[in-house]
Design an enzyme around this catalytic site. Structure first.
Site, PDB file in Angstrom:
ATOM      1  NE  ARG A  88      35.049 -16.253 -29.492  1.00  0.00           N
ATOM      2  CZ  ARG A  88      36.190 -15.892 -30.526  1.00  0.00           C
ATOM      3  NH1 ARG A  88      35.883 -14.923 -31.216  1.00  0.00           N
ATOM      4  NH2 ARG A  88      36.184 -16.563 -31.243  1.00  0.00           N
ATOM      5  CD  GLU A 114      41.467 -18.716 -33.623  1.00  0.00           C
ATOM      6  OE1 GLU A 114      41.138 -19.343 -32.951  1.00  0.00           O
ATOM      7  OE2 GLU A 114      41.515 -18.133 -34.282  1.00  0.00           O
ATOM      8  NE  ARG A 170      40.189 -15.497 -30.665  1.00  0.00           N
ATOM      9  CZ  ARG A 170      39.883 -16.099 -30.730  1.00  0.00           C
ATOM     10  NH1 ARG A 170      38.847 -17.034 -29.411  1.00  0.00           N
ATOM     11  NH2 ARG A 170      40.065 -16.615 -31.931  1.00  0.00           N
ATOM     12  CB  CYS A 193      40.766 -17.009 -38.225  1.00  0.00           C
ATOM     13  SG  CYS A 193      38.761 -17.987 -39.469  1.00  0.00           S
ATOM     14  CB  THR A 247      35.585 -17.013 -38.448  1.00  0.00           C
ATOM     15  OG1 THR A 247      35.916 -17.550 -37.216  1.00  0.00           O
ATOM     16  CG2 THR A 247      35.534 -18.251 -39.569  1.00  0.00           C
ATOM     17  NE  ARG A 288      32.918 -19.332 -30.218  1.00  0.00           N
ATOM     18  CZ  ARG A 288      32.344 -20.102 -29.430  1.00  0.00           C
ATOM     19  NH1 ARG A 288      30.868 -20.521 -29.930  1.00  0.00           N
ATOM     20  NH2 ARG A 288      32.974 -20.964 -28.211  1.00  0.00           N
ATOM     21  NE  ARG A 321      32.695 -22.410 -32.823  1.00  0.00           N
ATOM     22  CZ  ARG A 321      32.907 -21.634 -32.492  1.00  0.00           C
ATOM     23  NH1 ARG A 321      33.981 -21.833 -31.146  1.00  0.00           N
ATOM     24  NH2 ARG A 321      32.989 -20.944 -33.641  1.00  0.00           N
ATOM     25  CD  GLU A 370      35.299 -23.622 -35.103  1.00  0.00           C
ATOM     26  OE1 GLU A 370      36.224 -23.092 -34.902  1.00  0.00           O
ATOM     27  OE2 GLU A 370      34.970 -23.945 -36.298  1.00  0.00           O
TER      28      GLU A 370
HETATM   29  P1  ADP Z   1      36.619 -19.774 -30.571  1.00  0.00           P
HETATM   30  O1  ADP Z   1      37.976 -19.371 -30.888  1.00  0.00           O
HETATM   31  O2  ADP Z   1      37.273 -21.213 -31.596  1.00  0.00           O
HETATM   32  O3  ADP Z   1      35.784 -19.653 -31.263  1.00  0.00           O
HETATM   33  P2  ADP Z   1      36.333 -19.542 -28.155  1.00  0.00           P
HETATM   34  O4  ADP Z   1      37.443 -18.967 -28.375  1.00  0.00           O
HETATM   35  O5  ADP Z   1      34.953 -19.315 -27.809  1.00  0.00           O
HETATM   36  O6  ADP Z   1      36.695 -20.106 -29.086  1.00  0.00           O
HETATM   37  O7  ADP Z   1      36.788 -20.807 -27.193  1.00  0.00           O
HETATM   38  C1  ADP Z   1      36.292 -22.185 -27.128  1.00  0.00           C
HETATM   39  C2  ADP Z   1      36.004 -22.563 -25.712  1.00  0.00           C
HETATM   40  O8  ADP Z   1      35.674 -21.605 -24.204  1.00  0.00           O
HETATM   41  C3  ADP Z   1      35.405 -23.823 -25.956  1.00  0.00           C
HETATM   42  O9  ADP Z   1      36.397 -24.899 -25.485  1.00  0.00           O
HETATM   43  C4  ADP Z   1      34.562 -23.673 -24.695  1.00  0.00           C
HETATM   44  O10 ADP Z   1      35.650 -24.674 -23.090  1.00  0.00           O
HETATM   45  C5  ADP Z   1      35.054 -22.437 -24.157  1.00  0.00           C
HETATM   46  N1  ADP Z   1      32.924 -22.718 -24.163  1.00  0.00           N
HETATM   47  C6  ADP Z   1      32.179 -21.934 -25.110  1.00  0.00           C
HETATM   48  N2  ADP Z   1      31.260 -21.211 -24.856  1.00  0.00           N
HETATM   49  C7  ADP Z   1      31.288 -21.529 -23.090  1.00  0.00           C
HETATM   50  C8  ADP Z   1      29.489 -21.370 -22.501  1.00  0.00           C
HETATM   51  N3  ADP Z   1      29.101 -21.023 -22.406  1.00  0.00           N
HETATM   52  N4  ADP Z   1      30.099 -22.001 -20.684  1.00  0.00           N
HETATM   53  C9  ADP Z   1      32.298 -22.831 -21.122  1.00  0.00           C
HETATM   54  N5  ADP Z   1      32.518 -22.443 -21.619  1.00  0.00           N
HETATM   55  C10 ADP Z   1      32.274 -22.639 -22.947  1.00  0.00           C
HETATM   56  N1  DAR Z   2      39.475 -25.031 -37.321  1.00  0.00           N
HETATM   57  C1  DAR Z   2      39.477 -23.903 -38.759  1.00  0.00           C
HETATM   58  C2  DAR Z   2      38.981 -22.208 -37.847  1.00  0.00           C
HETATM   59  C3  DAR Z   2      37.367 -22.355 -38.226  1.00  0.00           C
HETATM   60  C4  DAR Z   2      36.932 -21.080 -37.021  1.00  0.00           C
HETATM   61  N2  DAR Z   2      37.616 -21.231 -36.107  1.00  0.00           N
HETATM   62  C5  DAR Z   2      38.312 -20.391 -35.168  1.00  0.00           C
HETATM   63  N3  DAR Z   2      38.988 -19.708 -35.729  1.00  0.00           N
HETATM   64  N4  DAR Z   2      38.788 -20.119 -33.918  1.00  0.00           N
HETATM   65  C6  DAR Z   2      38.319 -24.143 -39.655  1.00  0.00           C
HETATM   66  O1  DAR Z   2      39.239 -23.571 -40.925  1.00  0.00           O
HETATM   67  O2  DAR Z   2      37.212 -25.393 -39.572  1.00  0.00           O
END
Ligand code: ADP
Ligand code: DAR
Length: 371
Positions: free
Chosen positions: A141, A240, A244, A286, A288, A295, A324, A329
């Site tokens: 993603r 967020e 995405r 964010c 990150t 990611r 994670r 997260e």
């Molecule tokens: P973040 O913004 O915290 O990085 P993401 O946008 O990557 O989060 O989305 C996180 C969600 O994606 C998680 O809640 C999970 O349900 C799903 N996810 C992450 N990795 C996988 C995977 N390999 N297979 C299926 N679902 C996934």
């Molecule tokens: N929850 C915030 C964001 C951390 C990075 N993950 C994102 N952007 N989805 C933290 O400071 O833990």
């Protein structure tokens, strides 16, 4: 509120000042935060000296330092604790963002520049787990933000509608394997929403970190999910980030997931101008999610390594990976399924980020086999 004339050179565009009331609120929040045992990067780098240098500043979108750090102040268990309330915040509040960016992205200094986009050779990436012994599913993603709009805390209700309507028309133009349907959260039944979340397709609701960052106002206005028939290509709107873009499928075929992802990003970026900074690459809410904002993750079962989480995290660190829980997260693993992904998104190309994740997961599988 005056729009930012140019987030790339905010310093030259001048900056507003903040009111005495805002300053007193910021000072009180900071003093309370200092009394917490937070381990966040904001706690590590927002020293009194940095705080005093930044506390009077306001971006031309109107964002103050508190707009950026309030999530981390209200959630001391944050890992990072800061979001850019608008694109220019990365410049106006550089004294706190730069050390956090250097720490999180493992050495990206304030004098460094993100490399040009390079997807690499799409046929080079293979299957992480051809026999299907460990990897449950693979996902790639990225976040993207649309030119001309601030980030969540500064978006007006009509801007949420604008972004959603713009994305609906873009997504309705996708063809072939990417062809699908957009589903607004507004009007979606709870059953449908909960099933999509449970199946890891849709974003969760009520994230306390995003709520505290003022990123959930007018919810669910302007929020929704697009997916193709097979739910292997998804687009989240206004969670967020503005956008995405997600490719995922069961099993470990990172090559197939990546190819679909690159094709989807290319088709969307033909029709939407996204925010890209010369120094930080793709800008998102964010810190990150800068640079490539990619990611790449696996849902993986590694019961032997997971029996010692300290060792698993040490191994992950060695390969610049992040471990994670199953739902992402701040969640726990369910059924022994961990979400493991590349940590670095900035200072390396798309091809390098994907290769870094591939190499790390291959090593983790080797260590699980030999444990
Ligand atoms: P973040 O913004 O915290 O990085 P993401 O946008 O990557 O989060 O989305 C996180 C969600 O994606 C998680 O809640 C999970 O349900 C799903 N996810 C992450 N990795 C996988 C995977 N390999 N297979 C299926 N679902 C996934
Ligand atoms: N929850 C915030 C964001 C951390 C990075 N993950 C994102 N952007 N989805 C933290 O400071 O833990």
């Amino acid at each position: 509120m005056a729009k930012a004339k140019c987030y790339k050179c905010e310093e030259k565009c001048g900056k507003g000042k903040i009111s005495l009331e805002e300053l007193q609120k910021l000072e009180m929040a900071y003093k309370a935060f200092l009394r917490t045992d937070s381990k966040s990067l904001v706690k590590k780098y927002l020293t009194r000296d940095v705080f005093d240098r930044l506390k009077y500043k306001r971006t031309t979108f109107g964002s103050t330092l508190l707009d950026c750090v309030q999530s981390g102040f209200e959630n001391p268990d944050s890992n990072i604790g800061i979001y850019a309330a608008d694109p220019s915040a990365y410049v106006v509040f550089a004294d706190i963002f730069n050390p956090i960016i250097q720490d999180y992205h493992i050495g990206f200094k304030k004098s460094d520049h993100h490399p040009a986009t390079d997807w690499g050779s799409l046929d080079k990436i293979g299957n992480l787990d051809p026999k299907g012994q460990y990897v449950v599913s693979t996902r790639v993603r990225c976040g993207r933000s649309i030119e001309g709009y601030p980030f969540n805390p500064s978006l007006t209700e009509s801007q949420y509608w604008d972004i959603e309507n713009k994305m609906i028309s873009v997504l309705n133009g996708l063809e072939g394997e990417l062809k699908g349907t957009y589903y607004p959260l507004n009007g979606m039944t709870k059953e449908t929403q909960e099933k999509l979340i449970e199946d890891h397709f849709l974003f969760k609701e009520g994230d306390r970190f995003l709520q505290a960052a003022n990123a959930c106002r007018y919810w669910p206005v302007g929020r929704g999910i697009y997916h193709n028939q097979t739910k292997t290509f998804l687009v989240w709107v206004n969670e967020e980030d503005h956008i995405r873009i997600i490719s995922l499928q069961p099993g470990g075929d990172l090559g197939a997931v990546y190819k679909r992802f690159v094709s989807g990003v290319a088709d969307i970026e033909k029709k939407v101008k996204v925010i890209k900074s010369d120094r930080l690459g793709y800008l998102n809410f964010c810190p990150t999610n800068l640079g490539t904002a990619i990611r790449a993750s696996v849902h993986i079962k590694i019961p032997k390594l997971a029996s010692n989480m300290t060792r698993l995290n040490e191994i992950a660190d060695r390969y610049h990976l992040q471990v994670r829980g199953t739902a992402g997260e701040h969640t726990e693993a369910k059924g022994g399924v961990y979400d493991i992904s590349n940590k670095r998104r900035l200072g390396l190309t798309e091809a390098e980020a994907i290769q870094e994740m591939y190499n790390g997961i291959v090593e983790i599988i080797k260590l699980e086999k030999s444990s």
